[in-house]
Scaffold this active site. Structure first.
Site, PDB file in Angstrom:
ATOM      1  NE  ARG A  22      41.719  63.514  67.423  1.00  8.04           N
ATOM      2  CZ  ARG A  22      41.496  62.294  66.965  1.00  8.04           C
ATOM      3  NH1 ARG A  22      40.393  62.044  66.265  1.00  8.04           N
ATOM      4  NH2 ARG A  22      42.362  61.317  67.186  1.00  8.04           N
ATOM      5  CE1 TYR A  61      42.886  68.003  76.300  1.00  9.47           C
ATOM      6  CE2 TYR A  61      40.501  68.080  76.111  1.00  9.47           C
ATOM      7  CZ  TYR A  61      41.650  67.409  76.478  1.00  9.47           C
ATOM      8  OH  TYR A  61      41.566  66.141  77.024  1.00  9.47           O
ATOM      9  CB  SER A 165      42.419  62.552  84.072  1.00 11.91           C
ATOM     10  OG  SER A 165      42.784  62.150  82.769  1.00 11.91           O
ATOM     11  CD  GLN A 187      39.204  61.873  80.370  1.00 13.79           C
ATOM     12  OE1 GLN A 187      39.961  62.442  79.588  1.00 13.79           O
ATOM     13  NE2 GLN A 187      38.083  62.446  80.825  1.00 13.79           N
ATOM     14  CB  SER A 217      43.279  57.461  72.856  1.00 12.51           C
ATOM     15  OG  SER A 217      43.869  57.168  71.607  1.00 12.51           O
ATOM     16  NE  ARG A 284      35.270  57.496  59.986  1.00  8.37           N
ATOM     17  CZ  ARG A 284      35.153  56.513  59.128  1.00  8.37           C
ATOM     18  NH1 ARG A 284      34.097  55.708  59.201  1.00  8.37           N
ATOM     19  NH2 ARG A 284      36.055  56.309  58.186  1.00  8.37           N
TER      20      ARG A 284
END
Length: 314
Positions: A22, A61, A165, A187, A217, A284
């Site tokens: 992100r 990404y 993954s 993963q 997540s 966070r």
């Protein structure tokens, strides 16, 4: 922060990993802004200062821009590269590449793996990846060809350790049998709302083979985070009301937040699950570290599991 050894490798990592998917603020490289770039760099620096030492990335990404951003932070932060582990993933080929009309597909061919690693090294500005994962299972994967690519990368000093993954356990076994080096990480998506790893053999295999499971997540896309009660549509779809109540009750007991408790639930598993924290909000990122200090009881762990299932265990 507590630390953990990745599988049977020499790699020692923080108990939590920081996920970079992100950090650019968008999935489209054409929409990256100077403001978003600055915020992403701040998030990475915050994670580093908070004690995260594994930074997870992928070549897809934001079309590689997330790797470029992480590389920029590495260059700007003295001593950071020597203190952290850089992980990235390859194997997903977006649609219309390298020519129009091609579908999105998965590619574990040696040619693609080798080419992808060269691109990641260039974007990150490093000579060696600490960890390379194959991102999604290629149904045409030839384990011998994967082993050849991994061996070449290790011999060339371009990758230290390898993992997978989102693979089914049988593919993990097939690839491990072919590879001369241990696969040290798997993963997969794991959270209170995505529990299939508990029952499909994934975590059992990690225990047997001494593979470290990494949970992407871990807060179910934010549904288990503080403030998730406002996401009414998603709450109805995933039936989160009961599990949020249990998370909040334990959060009050431990004087923390529901996000921290949801991460602590993952940390309790004996396979040594490593949650990948993906928030770009500094508060966070720092808050999540608190989860490493909480050891839920077995009763508390099962209370959350039953609440997440919405029904008693058989």
């Amino acid at each position: 922060m507590q630390t953990i050894t990745l599988g049977v490798s020499p790699l020692r990592s923080s108990r939590l990993a920081y996920g970079c998917w992100r950090v650019t603020g968008t999935w489209d490289p054409r929409q990256v802004t100077a403001e978003g770039w600055k915020a992403g760099k701040e998030a990475i620096r915050t994670a580093y200062e908070a004690g995260y030492t594994l930074f997870d990335n992928a070549d897809i990404y934001c079309g590689g821009e997330a790797e470029r951003l992480l590389g920029e932070v590495l260059r700007e932060t003295p001593g950071m590269r020597e203190r952290v582990l850089i992980a990235t993933k390859c194997g997903i080929r977006p649609p219309n590449t390298p020519q129009p009309g091609l579908p999105q597909r998965y590619d574990f061919s040696a040619e693609h793996i080798l080419r992808s690693v060269e691109g990641s090294l260039q974007r990150l500005g490093v000579e060696t990846l600490d960890l390379l994962l194959l991102h999604r299972p290629d149904y045409l994967a030839d384990p011998a060809e994967v082993a050849e690519a991994f061996s070449r990368l290790r011999q060339q000093g371009k990758v230290r350790c390898f993992g997978l993954s989102n693979c089914r356990p049988t593919l993990v076994t097939a690839l491990q049998c072919a590879c001369p080096m241990p696969l040290v990480v798997h993963q997969v998506e794991i959270s209170l709302l995505q529990r299939s790893a508990l029952t499909d053999g994934t975590l059992d295999q990690c225990l047997i083979e001494h593979i470290t499971p990494q949970a992407w997540s871990p807060l179910a896309g934010g549904l288990l985070a503080d403030g998730a009660s406002r996401q009414l549509r998603w709450q109805q779809q995933y039936q989160t009301h009961q599990v949020l109540e249990e998370l909040d009750a334990l959060a009050r007991q431990y004087e923390t937040t529901r996000s921290v408790i949801a991460l602590a639930w993952l940390l309790k598993h004996p396979a040594g699950i490593m949650p990948i924290v993906g928030s770009t909000r500094p508060e966070r990122i720092r808050e999540a570290v608190r989860a490493t200090e909480i050891n839920l009881t077995r009763d508390e762990w099962y209370r959350l599991l039953v609440a997440a299932q919405g029904e008693p265990l058989p």
